[in-house]
Scaffold this motif. Structure first.
Motif, mmCIF file in Angstrom:
data_model
loop_
_atom_site.group_PDB
_atom_site.id
_atom_site.type_symbol
_atom_site.label_atom_id
_atom_site.label_comp_id
_atom_site.label_asym_id
_atom_site.label_seq_id
_atom_site.Cartn_x
_atom_site.Cartn_y
_atom_site.Cartn_z
ATOM 1 N N THR A 178 0.718 -1.338 -0.032
ATOM 2 C CA THR A 178 -0.180 0.023 0.044
ATOM 3 C C THR A 178 1.086 1.206 0.127
ATOM 4 O O THR A 178 2.219 1.308 0.382
ATOM 5 C CB THR A 178 -0.994 0.056 1.501
ATOM 6 N N THR A 196 0.755 5.887 0.122
ATOM 7 C CA THR A 196 -0.231 7.118 0.319
ATOM 8 C C THR A 196 0.432 8.074 -0.240
ATOM 9 O O THR A 196 1.739 8.367 -0.377
ATOM 10 C CB THR A 196 -0.552 7.207 1.837
ATOM 11 N N TRP A 205 -4.884 7.152 -1.787
ATOM 12 C CA TRP A 205 -4.342 5.834 -0.951
ATOM 13 C C TRP A 205 -4.642 4.764 -1.936
ATOM 14 O O TRP A 205 -5.477 4.810 -2.646
ATOM 15 C CB TRP A 205 -5.354 5.461 0.354
ATOM 16 N N GLU A 215 -3.650 0.383 -3.053
ATOM 17 C CA GLU A 215 -3.254 -0.778 -2.805
ATOM 18 C C GLU A 215 -2.798 -1.493 -4.242
ATOM 19 O O GLU A 215 -3.666 -1.344 -5.187
ATOM 20 C CB GLU A 215 -4.159 -1.788 -2.031
#
Length: 178
Positions: A146, A148, A160, A162
């Motif tokens: 992940t 950000t 954000w 993934e």
């Protein structure tokens, strides 16, 4: 991918293929089992916008950011036998990828997490003599991480994401056995 807390349908992150040298240290546990550690110089990978993210260009450039990573793969392989000097093997293991550095682009203040993954391996050694062999090897790595950051071109929207990074690593080389 989520921008300002809202899911972006069809968003895709693309990472182009990259070629680089790779080193491997192996230890023969038995005639059939070998422990292998594969490492290479840390590559810098460019993360590109794909899928529905392309609709944001402009104002975005299409380059999400750049990551310098250090991938490490530890595996155990099982030799299927010796066929006139050709020794095919299969194996499995774990992978750990360390994010060493990030470079901002469309997303600024990028923070990507280090990640664990799994790996499958298939290859063969061709024995030249007691000390030397030539090999061909393929590893499929399954990794999820992940990240950000902020997209300033879209009103400083929080981002954000993934990502599943499932590279196929193909190597060929020469091995020396002590």
């Amino acid at each position: 991918l989520k921008l300002a807390g809202t899911q972006v349908p069809g968003a895709v992150l693309d990472v182009p293929s990259k070629s680089l040298p790779l080193g491997e240290i192996g230890y023969e546990l038995t005639d059939r089992w070998t422990a292998r550690l594969a490492i290479g110089p840390p590559p810098t990978v460019t993360v590109l916008a794909g899928g529905s993210l392309k609709q944001y260009s402009p104002p975005l450039s299409g380059v999400i950011g750049k990551l310098t990573i250090a991938p490490i793969i530890l595996s155990a392989t099982y030799s299927l036998g010796d066929f006139s000097g050709l020794k095919p093997y299969i194996g499995a293991g774990i992978s750990y990828t360390i994010v060493i550095d990030t470079k901002d682009a469309d997303i600024v203040n990028i923070h990507a997490k280090n990640a664990w993954g799994s790996a499958l391996q298939l290859g063969t050694d061709w024995v030249v003599d007691r000390h030397w062999s030539v090999f061909l090897d393929a590893r499929k790595v399954f990794l999820k991480t992940t990240g950000t950051g902020t997209v300033t071109a879209l009103g400083s929207a929080a981002a954000w994401g993934e990502a599943s990074l499932d590279p196929l690593i193909v190597t060929a080389g020469v091995a020396y056995h002590f």
